[in-house]
Design a protein around this motif. Structure first.
Motif, PDB file in Angstrom:
ATOM      1  N   ARG A 141       1.171  -1.611   0.168  1.00  0.00           N
ATOM      2  CA  ARG A 141      -0.205   0.053   0.162  1.00  0.00           C
ATOM      3  C   ARG A 141       1.117   1.589  -0.063  1.00  0.00           C
ATOM      4  N   GLY A 144       2.171   1.546  -3.207  1.00  0.00           N
ATOM      5  CA  GLY A 144       1.131   2.410  -4.314  1.00  0.00           C
ATOM      6  C   GLY A 144       0.994   4.407  -3.853  1.00  0.00           C
ATOM      7  N   GLN A 145       0.904   4.542  -2.883  1.00  0.00           N
ATOM      8  CA  GLN A 145       1.034   5.543  -2.506  1.00  0.00           C
ATOM      9  C   GLN A 145       2.577   6.813  -2.875  1.00  0.00           C
ATOM     10  N   ARG A 148       1.421   7.134  -6.429  1.00  0.00           N
ATOM     11  CA  ARG A 148       1.273   8.671  -6.808  1.00  0.00           C
ATOM     12  C   ARG A 148       2.151  10.018  -6.211  1.00  0.00           C
ATOM     13  N   GLU A 166      -2.798   5.328 -10.961  1.00  0.00           N
ATOM     14  CA  GLU A 166      -3.361   5.366  -9.955  1.00  0.00           C
ATOM     15  C   GLU A 166      -3.836   3.463 -10.557  1.00  0.00           C
ATOM     16  N   ALA A 167      -3.520   3.523 -11.637  1.00  0.00           N
ATOM     17  CA  ALA A 167      -4.156   1.656 -11.796  1.00  0.00           C
ATOM     18  C   ALA A 167      -3.437   1.119 -10.857  1.00  0.00           C
ATOM     19  N   ALA A 169      -1.346   1.023  -8.059  1.00  0.00           N
ATOM     20  CA  ALA A 169      -1.007   1.979  -6.752  1.00  0.00           C
ATOM     21  C   ALA A 169      -2.842   1.227  -6.303  1.00  0.00           C
ATOM     22  N   THR A 170      -3.164   1.019  -6.899  1.00  0.00           N
ATOM     23  CA  THR A 170      -4.609   0.819  -6.812  1.00  0.00           C
ATOM     24  C   THR A 170      -4.523  -1.027  -6.511  1.00  0.00           C
ATOM     25  N   SER A 173      -2.399  -2.263  -3.428  1.00  0.00           N
ATOM     26  CA  SER A 173      -3.061  -1.637  -1.632  1.00  0.00           C
ATOM     27  C   SER A 173      -4.084  -3.203  -2.476  1.00  0.00           C
ATOM     28  N   SER A 174      -4.438  -3.483  -3.056  1.00  0.00           N
ATOM     29  CA  SER A 174      -5.966  -4.727  -2.980  1.00  0.00           C
ATOM     30  C   SER A 174      -5.069  -5.779  -2.934  1.00  0.00           C
TER      31      SER A 174
END
Length: 293
Positions: A141, A144-145, A148, A166-167, A169-170, A173-174
């Motif tokens: 996570r 990912g941040q 960004r 963003e894709a 990073a998401t 995180s997931s």
């Protein structure tokens, strides 16, 4: 050199800009001390305090304000329960400065400073039944941040748009699964780690310091370190060989050492534990290096 204006915040929280110059093609990692002026010297002053941990809490507003001017995303971990994350981050920076691996790092010092500063930027302090819990899925996570953040700082490869970052990073995180031991929360889904590494190479130059910072942050709890505190979701030997390199693991070593040693910083009674933990990390990552030979 291409001039770039980086969004940030000023001292009273209003929108501001930080001007810098970045090579348009290589997207070099900005020099840490130029972008966070006074941070390391302010940290060093804490070490002479009679009680380092308490002095660090007192200095948190000053230290955080230096970081937030360029990285406003850092503010979240300075508030409420997450203040302990900011305290740990600055403790880890102090621990890093004293490591022989850092002293011998040459130009790689810049990579290590950025990695430690941002390694827990999205870490949480969850509570379950009134008790604070660990957050073992935070490295992906946080990476990912950081992706960004680095996009906002104009450090991606040419042509990479915000939606692509963003894709990724998401996805980072997931990439979680329920805790395998039935514990609280989630752990990393390592079946996604090779795909995440591949995706990261498409956003940031794989031979760049920017990529290396992001990789170190993503992997800082995926390889064996302190034997008493094994990773919640360790990489298999095959995954390690697929996603790691001797160069990247050499950068991970001082990061993991500083991350661990931060918890014993300033406590004379904890010196023995710190030395044992550091020896453990060095031994375990040496074994990883042998696996990669």
């Amino acid at each position: 050199m291409a001039s770039s204006t980086v969004p940030g915040v000023n001292g009273d929280g209003a929108a501001a800009s930080v001007k810098t110059s970045l090579p348009s093609s290589t997207r070099e990692l900005p020099p840490f001390e130029a972008w966070f002026p006074g941070l390391l010297s302010r940290l060093a002053s804490v070490l002479v305090a009679p009680e380092v941990s308490g002095a660090l809490y007192e200095a948190l507003p000053d230290l955080a304000s230096i970081v937030i001017k360029t990285v406003p995303e850092f503010e979240r971990i300075t508030q409420n329960d997450e203040r302990v994350v900011a305290h740990h981050t600055f403790s880890a920076l102090l621990a890093l400065l004293g490591l022989p691996e850092f002293q011998a790092a040459g130009q790689d010092k810049n990579i290590l400073l950025w990695a430690i500063l941002l390694h827990d930027v999205s870490k949480e302090v969850p509570t379950c039944h009134g008790k604070k819990q660990r957050d073992p899925a935070h490295p992906f996570r946080c990476a990912g941040q950081c992706a960004r953040i680095f996009k906002r700082l104009d450090l991606c490869l040419d042509g990479v748009d915000e939606a692509s970052v963003e894709a990724w990073a998401t996805a980072a995180s997931s990439a979680v699964v329920p805790h395998p031991d039935g514990g609280y929360g989630h752990v990393h889904d390592n079946s996604k780690v090779a795909e995440l590494c591949q995706g990261l190479r498409k956003l940031f130059c794989p031979s760049s310091a920017v990529f290396e910072v992001l990789w170190v942050i993503m992997m800082h709890q995926s390889l064996p370190g302190v034997s008493a505190w094994p990773p919640a979701a360790p990489l298999s030997a095959a995954q390690t060989q697929q996603t790691c390199s001797p160069r990247l693991v050499s950068l991970l070593l001082p990061t993991m050492l500083a991350d661990s040693s931060s918890y014993q910083l300033g406590f004379a009674s904890a010196t023995k534990d710190r030395l044992v933990f550091e020896s453990d990390i060095r031994k375990n990552l040496a074994e990883v290096q042998r696996l990669l030979e």
